[in-house]
Design a protein around this motif. Structure first.
Motif, PDB file in Angstrom:
ATOM      1  N   VAL A   1       0.842  -1.203   0.000  1.00 46.50           N
ATOM      2  CA  VAL A   1       0.000   0.000   0.000  1.00 46.50           C
ATOM      3  C   VAL A   1       0.876   1.252   0.000  1.00 46.50           C
ATOM      4  N   ASN A   2       0.280   2.358  -0.404  1.00 50.77           N
ATOM      5  CA  ASN A   2       0.954   3.666  -0.353  1.00 50.77           C
ATOM      6  C   ASN A   2      -0.097   4.725  -0.049  1.00 50.77           C
ATOM      7  N   TRP A   3      -0.085   5.212   1.202  1.00 50.20           N
ATOM      8  CA  TRP A   3      -1.062   6.257   1.583  1.00 50.20           C
ATOM      9  C   TRP A   3      -0.559   7.641   1.176  1.00 50.20           C
ATOM     10  N   PHE A   4       0.660   7.723   0.613  1.00 48.59           N
ATOM     11  CA  PHE A   4       1.356   9.012   0.550  1.00 48.59           C
ATOM     12  C   PHE A   4       1.599   9.527  -0.868  1.00 48.59           C
ATOM     13  N   ARG A   5       0.847   9.010  -1.848  1.00 51.21           N
ATOM     14  CA  ARG A   5       1.024   9.506  -3.217  1.00 51.21           C
ATOM     15  C   ARG A   5       0.528  10.952  -3.283  1.00 51.21           C
ATOM     16  N   ARG A   6       1.291  11.793  -3.963  1.00 45.15           N
ATOM     17  CA  ARG A   6       0.952  13.218  -3.996  1.00 45.15           C
ATOM     18  C   ARG A   6       0.489  13.668  -5.374  1.00 45.15           C
ATOM     19  N   GLY A   7      -0.368  14.683  -5.365  1.00 41.58           N
ATOM     20  CA  GLY A   7      -0.881  15.253  -6.610  1.00 41.58           C
ATOM     21  C   GLY A   7       0.011  16.381  -7.094  1.00 41.58           C
ATOM     22  N   LYS A   8      -0.461  17.066  -8.151  1.00 38.16           N
ATOM     23  CA  LYS A   8       0.353  18.122  -8.759  1.00 38.16           C
ATOM     24  C   LYS A   8       0.655  19.242  -7.779  1.00 38.16           C
ATOM     25  N   ASP A   9      -0.310  19.546  -6.887  1.00 40.55           N
ATOM     26  CA  ASP A   9      -0.075  20.619  -5.915  1.00 40.55           C
ATOM     27  C   ASP A   9       0.686  20.108  -4.689  1.00 40.55           C
TER      28      ASP A   9
ATOM     29  N   SER B   1      -0.098  17.910  -2.569  1.00 40.06           N
ATOM     30  CA  SER B   1      -0.868  17.438  -1.411  1.00 40.06           C
ATOM     31  C   SER B   1      -1.150  15.941  -1.583  1.00 40.06           C
ATOM     32  N   PHE B   2      -1.435  15.258  -0.449  1.00 37.81           N
ATOM     33  CA  PHE B   2      -1.735  13.827  -0.516  1.00 37.81           C
ATOM     34  C   PHE B   2      -3.037  13.593  -1.276  1.00 37.81           C
ATOM     35  N   LEU B   3      -3.040  12.622  -2.184  1.00 40.09           N
ATOM     36  CA  LEU B   3      -4.237  12.335  -2.977  1.00 40.09           C
ATOM     37  C   LEU B   3      -5.256  11.540  -2.170  1.00 40.09           C
ATOM     38  N   TRP B   4      -4.750  10.736  -1.234  1.00 49.14           N
ATOM     39  CA  TRP B   4      -5.621   9.834  -0.485  1.00 49.14           C
ATOM     40  C   TRP B   4      -5.806  10.385   0.926  1.00 49.14           C
ATOM     41  N   PRO B   5      -7.054  10.419   1.445  1.00 47.27           N
ATOM     42  CA  PRO B   5      -7.253  11.038   2.760  1.00 47.27           C
ATOM     43  C   PRO B   5      -6.633  10.245   3.919  1.00 47.27           C
ATOM     44  N   GLY B   6      -6.406   8.966   3.749  1.00 45.48           N
ATOM     45  CA  GLY B   6      -5.663   8.192   4.751  1.00 45.48           C
ATOM     46  C   GLY B   6      -6.418   7.940   6.045  1.00 45.48           C
ATOM     47  N   TYR B   7      -5.648   7.602   7.070  1.00 42.99           N
ATOM     48  CA  TYR B   7      -6.168   7.335   8.420  1.00 42.99           C
ATOM     49  C   TYR B   7      -7.355   6.356   8.381  1.00 42.99           C
ATOM     50  N   GLY B   8      -8.503   6.720   8.979  1.00 41.19           N
ATOM     51  CA  GLY B   8      -9.648   5.807   9.029  1.00 41.19           C
ATOM     52  C   GLY B   8     -10.087   5.313   7.657  1.00 41.19           C
TER      53      GLY B   8
END
Ligand code: GTP
Ligand code: SPV
Ligand code: MN
Length: 599
Positions: free
Chosen positions: A490-498, A500-507
């Protein structure tokens, strides 16, 4: 008052060793830790008197304390950490190695008379339930009350451990002294052939709570290879469905990459109607054995959390907030004059009159002379709390047999490349996925932040022997176990163009776990890609989570060209691991390349 200088054991191996270490370190007195509340309270009082710890506001933080480590001693020092075995090849390419005799001789100079004017505490501890055949006993000698108080939370400790040990010589000899805290003379030494750990000139977490990374990972991984089991840097959690079925997963992420958070996740609103309940077994270390049923069973050898503070709040991790509400030691966070604590990403505003982790007057928004924001808490500031205080603590915590694992999950911080989740094509491909893991460096260790480094199985700093042999051991475990878990990344930390993290993560990560468990049962929708199975567009339950379709596409995208570069980098890494690299993983790399060219 009890006289704690009286030995609590007649074990002659223990007595001889303590005598020898005391003759080296020359403490004024020796105090035995019995695990009683009375003694703990007395130690807390003494440490408050000397300023080693500060009592927090008893209404806001009952029975909780504050501690600052030396400014140059705030994270594990991997370059000062050594495996000291007779043959250098046994330590392998990824570990620092020292010849045992030279290591003892050099460190003895640092330990010599280091406890003059101090007390040597004898801390007996059990990693795993006391008396379980799968548990390991250690005894830590230390001159730090802070270490004793942390050990009392992190492990099962005290007289009962010594009673179980009896007259046996089978315990890990752990020696720690803060000495002068000189970073140049800092050494974290592991002698796996002597079942011994020496740590000197540090007072920080993983360097000094010797049951944790030193015993339960570096020494234990060495033992585990010989005894046919696994010691892993993994969280363990159970997911219960309304029908009562509980399935357990174990996940390896590098330091400060989300283990504690995943281990205690709260189901998101949108999935509440499904009635899942989460059970937390552990957030950092798993000891895993193949059993006669062909499955792998896991226990958490620890009894507490040493969790990252920054980013923890009642939205990201409400369970950790409850866990930390009492009986907690906070290290290197912001201290308010009102006896409260604070860190970046905490609930509410910083206390008005506050000191930062260095003890300087501080307020949010302060800038240094270069105009850069000064953070109040250190990035690796932490809280030590009893596991039992976690609202989702599992009812099987003290069960010697542990829990059966349905899926292994590997992951790291990758701002690009790795999709949100993928499933490996089988055991040896799963081992390849673990072996080729990489992640951006965090503040949990010294070094350049953000730089991507290979961190196989999240064990780069913790594998106590040759990494290539460790990979082979993993391959072999899959041969011994008839029903090994399926393996995911898994990868919770993929980032978008700006950025910021693409995936909200956590719960929200439960949505991914749900798919993982479906796949482990042979259900769930997936498409084949060169790197493994990826969820189809509609495979993840997104009820209640609004994510633009192009974001979901980006999260699940596999970029062939980028993966070709990755494959080249993995090959370089494998080459660097020396002649023991298992052929099975070379084959897997070849298979990945083949699929990248053909699909
Ligand atoms: P160690 O104790 O060092 O082994 O770390 P850990 O793996 O237990 O990491 P932890 O759960 O403490 O998380 C570290 C940091 O990552 C914290 O600042 C978290 O807020 C952040 N984090 C955890 N989970 C997520 C997630 O799903 N998404 C994002 N964006 N951040 C996360
Ligand atoms: C880690 O760095 O992975 C930790 C904290 O869990 S420490 O105990 O310092 O190793
Ligand atoms: Mn860790």
């Amino acid at each position: 008052m009890t006289d704690w200088t009286q030995p609590l054991s007649t074990n002659r191996h223990l007595a001889t060793w303590i005598e020898e270490m005391a003759a080296l370190c020359l403490p004024d007195q020796i105090v035995w830790i019995d695990g009683s509340d009375e003694q703990r309270d007395a130690l807390r009082e003494e440490a408050c008197r000397t300023g080693e710890i500060t009592a927090l506001n008893p209404e806001k933080h009952p029975d909780s304390y504050y501690h600052r480590t030396h400014p140059l001693d705030v994270a594990r020092t991997e370059d000062k950490t050594f495996i000291c075995c007779r043959r250098e090849a046994d330590a392998g390419a990824t570990n620092n190695w020292k010849n045992p005799e030279e290591a003892y001789t050099e460190a003895a100079n640092f330990f010599r008379a280091s406890m003059r004017g101090r007390t040597m505490y004898v801390v007996p501890f059990s990693m795993g339930p006391i008396g379980s055949p799968f548990s390991k006993v250690g005894v830590e000698l230390t001159d730090s009350i802070y270490v004793v108080l942390n050990m009392l939370i992190m492990c099962r400790t005290g007289k009962q451990v010594l009673d179980t040990l009896g007259s046996s010589n089978d315990f890990t000899r752990c020696l720690h002294s803060k000495a002068s805290l000189d970073p140049e003379k800092r050494r974290i030494l592991h002698f796996p052939e002597d079942n011994t750990i020496w740590s000197v000139n540090s007072g920080y977490g993983g360097n000094v709570l010797l049951g944790k990374k030193c015993l339960a990972l570096r020494i234990a991984s060495w033992m585990a290879r010989q005894e046919g089991w696994l010691a892993e840097h993994m969280l363990i959690l159970g997911i219960e469905e309304p029908n009562g079925r509980i399935e357990y997963v174990a996940a390896a992420f590098p330091s400060a990459c989300g283990k504690t958070n995943l281990a205690m996740l709260i189901p998101p609103e949108g999935l509440k109607s499904k009635g899942y309940r989460i059970w937390t077994i552990g957030d950092d270390i798993a000891w895993i054995r193949p059993d006669t049923d062909g499955r792998l069973w896991a226990v958490n050898p620890e009894y507490g959390f040493f969790g990252v503070a920054p980013g923890t709040n009642s939205k990201t991790n409400p369970s950790m907030m409850t866990t930390m509400a009492k009986n907690t030691i906070f290290t290197n966070v912001v201290l308010g004059k009102d006896g409260t604590v604070w860190w970046e990403g905490c609930d509410g505003d910083a206390p008005a009159d506050a000191l930062d982790w260095l003890g300087r007057p501080w307020h949010p928004g302060m800038k240094d002379k270069d105009g850069k924001e000064i953070l109040g808490a250190h990035g690796n500031s932490r809280a030590t709390s009893p596991l039992r205080q976690c609202p989702s603590a599992s009812f099987r915590l003290d069960h010697h047999h542990g829990v059966p694992i349905s899926a292994f999950i590997f992951g790291g911080r990758r701002n690009a490349l790795a999709p949100l989740v993928y499933e490996s094509y089988g055991w040896s491909h799963g081992v390849f996925v673990g072996a080729s893991m990489a992640s951006e460096r965090t503040s949990a260790q010294y070094g350049k932040q953000g730089e991507v480094r290979r961190d196989p199985f999240a064990m780069l700093p913790f594998c106590g022997y040759n990494m290539a042999d460790y990979f082979k051991h993993w391959i072999n475990i899959g041969r011994i176990a008839k029903h090994p878990p399926k393996v995911f990344h898994v990868n919770w930390f993929r980032r978008g163009k700006d950025n910021s993290f693409l995936w909200p993560g956590y719960g929200e990560n439960l949505r991914v776990l749900e798919w993982v468990l479906q796949r482990a049962r042979g259900e769930g929708e997936a498409r084949e890609t060169p790197i493994g199975y990826v969820p189809t567009d509609s495979a993840l339950d997104m009820t209640g989570l609004e994510l633009a379709p192009d974001i979901m596409d980006e999260l699940l995208r596999v970029d062939n060209d980028a993966w070709k570069e990755e494959a080249a980098d993995i090959e370089k890494f494998f080459d660097s691991l020396g002649p023991h690299m298992p052929w099975e993983l070379r084959n897997e790399l070849e298979g990945l390349r083949h699929r990248l060219n053909g699909m």
